[in-house]
Design an enzyme around this catalytic site. Structure first.
Site, short mmCIF file in Angstrom:
data_model
loop_
_atom_site.label_atom_id
_atom_site.label_comp_id
_atom_site.label_asym_id
_atom_site.label_seq_id
_atom_site.Cartn_x
_atom_site.Cartn_y
_atom_site.Cartn_z
CE1 TYR A 197 0.03 -20.01 0.13
CE2 TYR A 197 1.70 -18.44 -0.59
CZ TYR A 197 0.41 -18.94 -0.66
OH TYR A 197 -0.49 -18.36 -1.49
CD GLU A 219 4.87 13.71 -3.50
OE1 GLU A 219 4.97 14.83 -2.96
OE2 GLU A 219 3.80 13.25 -3.93
CG ASP A 222 3.94 17.02 -5.86
OD1 ASP A 222 4.95 17.49 -6.44
OD2 ASP A 222 3.25 16.07 -6.29
#
Lengths: 525, 367
Positions: free
Chosen positions: B104, B195, B247
């Protein structure tokens, strides 16, 4: 084999003039409401220009087309010139005698070849309105003659049915035709375009035109030079036909066929006559009047076997490069013009012709798609290619499709010249100059596809198209240079200032780099 | 403790010096009448190569030219300079702007607005690649915060001193401007990055940070730049070993791998982000069988992804090839939280100590 001329004369003998006229209306140019009006204008204007040129006067022609009584198809066509004027006794013949002073076989490059001319317009007026044609003329001797002319269709002579005289210091001729069954449209077939084209091909003529709605257009003179009158040229053996020989034989003053051939044809000598005699077996000592059709054919066949010096081209009168350029500048004010006037060539083995061509680009060039309210010539909106065809300076407005000029121009791969014919503001002008232009039909609005003419037109147009390509290329380069300059001038200072800001120093001068990059080809180019 | 001094000030000096040199070279070109040109390291896929020695992706030698002599490039060059100058002002004033804010701001630049934010983002990447600096170093920051840290470390942000054990249960939130942050004190001996936030909170509740003397980092899935930079900094500046716990599926593997070896997309600044010595501890395919974990079936997508990973140079180690192959053979995957099968504390009390002993050997003393 009978020529068109023979047909015309036969018709002429066997039928009344009006019937002849009606039967041959198409080939005389009087078909359709728009075309008929253009033909009337053409005949009048041609007559005026020819008269001025013959008298060595710079022509100024005024044309008015006025609607009569608000009727949609009834007009007065008024044509005035500053020519030598017509002696009183010739008025009936000039305006009232069809096929007067036949131009046939004068073998001279000229505007009209039909021998109908302005009397055809008188006839057309008479047939559509029953009104006489008004002629006002003076040779400048202080006496002005006003005559109303009609054609006596039975005797084929012009009749002055009313005549008045007045004193006055004026010279010229003003004719008023009262015509019906015509309509006025400012299309490419109409009188406006016809006069515009005439002005381009005849830059020595000043034309003033007032349209029915009062719009006044002046086609100013681009040149002060009156063209030389074309010289009559003897036929060249290679281009002669049996019937030409027979007609000439009837007119000659020579006592023998041999002498007749030497005097009436070009490039003939006593030696060549013996050669003709040896090859054809026709007795060269017999009287010309005794020459039979078979004899004539044999002689022509002999001519075909012989080699002749190329025909003289001294009789050809091209408009000339400079004058074409002036005419185009005057009428189209284009940004670019290229003109070529190619040296004469022959077709059908012996008929000399020359091709002139011009390309105008930008300005008023191109096919008109609209016009400004004021009717200014230079302010016409245009789009795509406009083709202007001329034969001996006379605009060919009709039958564009069947014309060798159109075919030749269309056959060119315009993209190779950097042109899109559907959008380019471009006018292509072609003038074919010849003592005998091979028209496709008696309407004389399109040129037959003689291979030599077709090729020559192509070559001429490609000559000027090449120059246009250079111009467009230069223009493109110039535009790119300007764009380049604009871009660099904008961004180099920003780079210099910002770099200086990063380095914490005063901004360096960017001028040297600007000079350098402007002198360089783009690195990607 | 000099090592723990904030690098903010020095980084700032370094960045300003680099920008200054950059500007100077261009000014000199102008003075010599030579059209300036930038060599911008090419970031196309053909120029992203795996560096075996550093064990992460780097840019190859290819570069593009942005020349002031080119009509099509001169505007881009001017815009690049505008971005660079904007960055100089940010760094100078110690302020940060988001990429969107810069986009901007450009509305008011002499070069005019950008067509879209992508266009201005690319210029930022250009500068990152030219200087080998991260956008954060140039005063530009990502929109999103990094992840959470819990453990015995004290940090200084501007004038606030934060103890990461006293920042609430959520822990210390890594800011986008992590390079500005000073490490004041650190008692932790290792980093365990996790995680899922579920497992992170389990570790916090079980006081794993205390038990293992560790900084617990919750990654929230794929690690943000700030998180990766934090891990890199504690690894490099404080010498803490890093362990990754995700995982047991291809996506978990890759979350770990991006921390270890960096991503291809950010190849030009992987030297600032990659932690090649970070170690993956699980959940591995072997864990699934060894611990008889509850599993899910591998989906087609998982298998395809695993096969991709097999060919990825980053996975070209005996460990990874073995584990990937094994997972494909098993046709099974398992989440971190599957250890809950053996009770909530199991993962902290049994699994993790076993794993740490595996990677640290004798050095690791089970608390």
């Amino acid at each position: 084999m009978r020529t068109l001329a023979d047909e015309l004369f036969r018709e002429f003998r066997e039928h009344s003039v009006s019937e002849f006229f009606r039967k041959n209306a198409a080939m005389l140019g009087y078909t359709g409401k728009i075309r008929s009006l253009t033909t009337v204008v053409h005949e009048g204007v041609t007559n005026s220009i020819d008269a001025c040129e013959e008298a060595g006067i710079l022509p100024e022609v005024k044309v008015w087309i006025k609607r009569v009584n608000e009727e949609p198809d009834h007009f007065h066509v008024i044509i005035e010139d500053n020519g030598p004027g017509i002696p009183e006794e010739f008025i009936p013949d000039v305006f009232g005698k069809m096929l007067a002073g036949t131009k046939l076989h004068r073998n001279q490059q000229q505007r009209g070849q039909q021998g109908i001319g302005v009397s055809g317009a008188t006839m057309f007026a008479q047939m559509t309105t029953g009104k006489p044609t008004e002629v006002i003329t003076s040779t400048g001797n202080g006496e002005i003659v006003r005559a109303e002319v009609m054609i006596d269709v039975n005797k084929n002579v012009g009749q002055v049915i009313r005549k008045t005289k007045m004193r006055g210091k004026w010279r010229g001729t003003k004719v008023r035709f009262d015509v019906k069954d015509v309509s006025y449209i400012r299309s490419r077939y109409g009188p406006f375009n016809y006069l515009r084209l005439t002005a381009i091909a005849n830059p020595h003529v000043r034309i003033i035109f007032e349209e029915p709605d009062g719009t006044l257009t002046v086609f100013e003179r681009g040149s002060e030079e009156i063209p030389d009158r074309p010289k009559p040229m003897p036929l060249h053996p290679a281009g002669v036909m049996a019937d030409d020989l027979l007609v000439l034989a009837k007119l000659t003053k020579s006592k023998t066929v041999g002498n007749f051939l030497v005097s009436e044809l070009s490039r003939m000598t006593k030696e060549r006559v013996s050669e003709v005699e040896r090859i054809s077996g026709v007795n060269m000592r017999k009287k010309p009047s005794e020459l039979t059709w078979e004899d004539a054919e044999k002689v022509v066949r002999a001519f075909r076997k012989m080699k002749f010096m190329a025909p003289s081209t001294s009789g050809l009168r091209p408009i000339g490069k400079e004058n074409i350029e002036k005419g185009i500048h005057q009428i189209l004010s284009p940004e670019f013009v290229a003109v070529v006037s190619r040296p004469p060539k022959v077709y059908r083995g012996g008929i000399p012709f020359a091709v002139e061509s011009a390309i105008a680009y930008g300005g008023g060039a191109g096919r008109a798609v609209g016009r400004s309210e004021e009717g200014e010539i230079g302010e016409v909106e245009t789009e795509g290619m406009e083709l202007m065809r001329f034969a001996n300076r006379v605009p060919l407005v009709f039958d564009q499709g069947g014309c060798a000029i159109t075919a030749a121009v269309k056959s060119i791969d315009w993209r190779r010249y950097g042109v899109d014919v559907t959008t380019a503001p471009m006018t292509v002008m072609v003038n074919i100059v010849s003592s005998y232009v091979p028209y496709t039909s008696a309407g004389k609005q399109s040129v037959a596809a003689e291979p030599e003419i077709y090729e020559e037109v192509r070559n001429a147009v490609m000559d000027v198209a090449r120059e246009l390509r250079y111009h467009l290329h230069r223009k493109q380069r110039q535009k790119e240079r300007e764009e380049r300059a604009g871009i660099f001038e904008k961004y180099l200072p920003i780079i210099a200032t910002k770099a200086a800001g990063l380095a914490g120093v005063d901004p360096p001068s960017f001028e040297r780099v600007l000079m350098k990059v402007m002198g360089m080809e783009d690195v990607e180019a | 403790m000099s090592k723990l001094k904030g690098l903010g000030g020095e980084r700032k000096k370094k960045v300003l010096a680099k920008l200054g040199e950059f500007g100077k070279a261009i000014v000199q070109d102008f003075e010599r009448g030579i059209p300036p040109r930038l060599k911008i390291p090419s970031r196309g896929t053909s120029n992203i190569v795996y560096d075996e020695r550093h064990r992460y992706y780097v840019l190859g030698p290819a570069y593009g030219i942005r020349s002031a002599a080119s009509m099509t490039q001169v505007k881009k060059l001017a815009q690049t300079l505008c971005v660079a100058d904007f960055c100089r002002q940010l760094v100078n004033s110690g302020k940060f702007a988001t990429l969107r804010e810069m986009y901007y701001t450009a509305e008011g630049w002499e070069t005019g607005p950008f067509y879209d934010q992508e266009e201005s983002n690319i210029l930022v990447e250009d500068l990152e690649a030219i200087f080998g600096l991260k956008r954060e170093d140039l005063g530009l920051m990502p929109e999103e915060d990094g992840a959470a840290v819990f453990g015995e470390i004290v940090l200084k942000e501007d004038n606030s001193v934060i103890d990461a054990t006293k920042a609430g249960r959520g822990g210390y939130t890594i800011p986008p401007t992590i390079d500005e942050v000073e490490f004041v004190k650190c008692k932790a001996k290792r980093v365990i990055a996790i995680e899922t936030m579920g497992m992170y909170h389990r570790f916090v509740q079980e006081r794993a940070w205390k038990r293992f003397n560790a900084l617990i980092v919750g990654l929230k899935g794929q690690a943000a730049r700030a998180t990766r930079r934090f891990i890199k900094r504690v690894n490099e500046e404080l010498g803490l070993p890093v362990y990754l716990f995700t995982d047991g599926d291809p996506f978990g593997f890759h979350i770990a791998m991006v921390i270890i070896s960096g991503s291809a997309k950010l190849a030009y600044i992987n030297h600032e982000l990659a932690v090649p010595d970070a170690k993956y501890i699980g959940v591995t395919a072997s864990d699934i069988t060894n611990y008889k974990l509850p599993t899910d079936k591998l989906r087609e997508l998982d298998v395809a992804r695993l096969k991709q990973l097999q060919k990825d140079p980053r996975y070209n180690t005996e460990f990874w090839q073995r584990e990937i192959k094994k997972m494909i053979e098993l046709g099974k995957k398992a989440e971190q939280q599957a250890f809950a099968k053996y009770g909530l504390e199991y993962v902290v009390k049994e699994y993790l100590p076993a794993k740490l002993r595996e990677v640290e050997g004798e050095k690791f003393i089970n608390p």
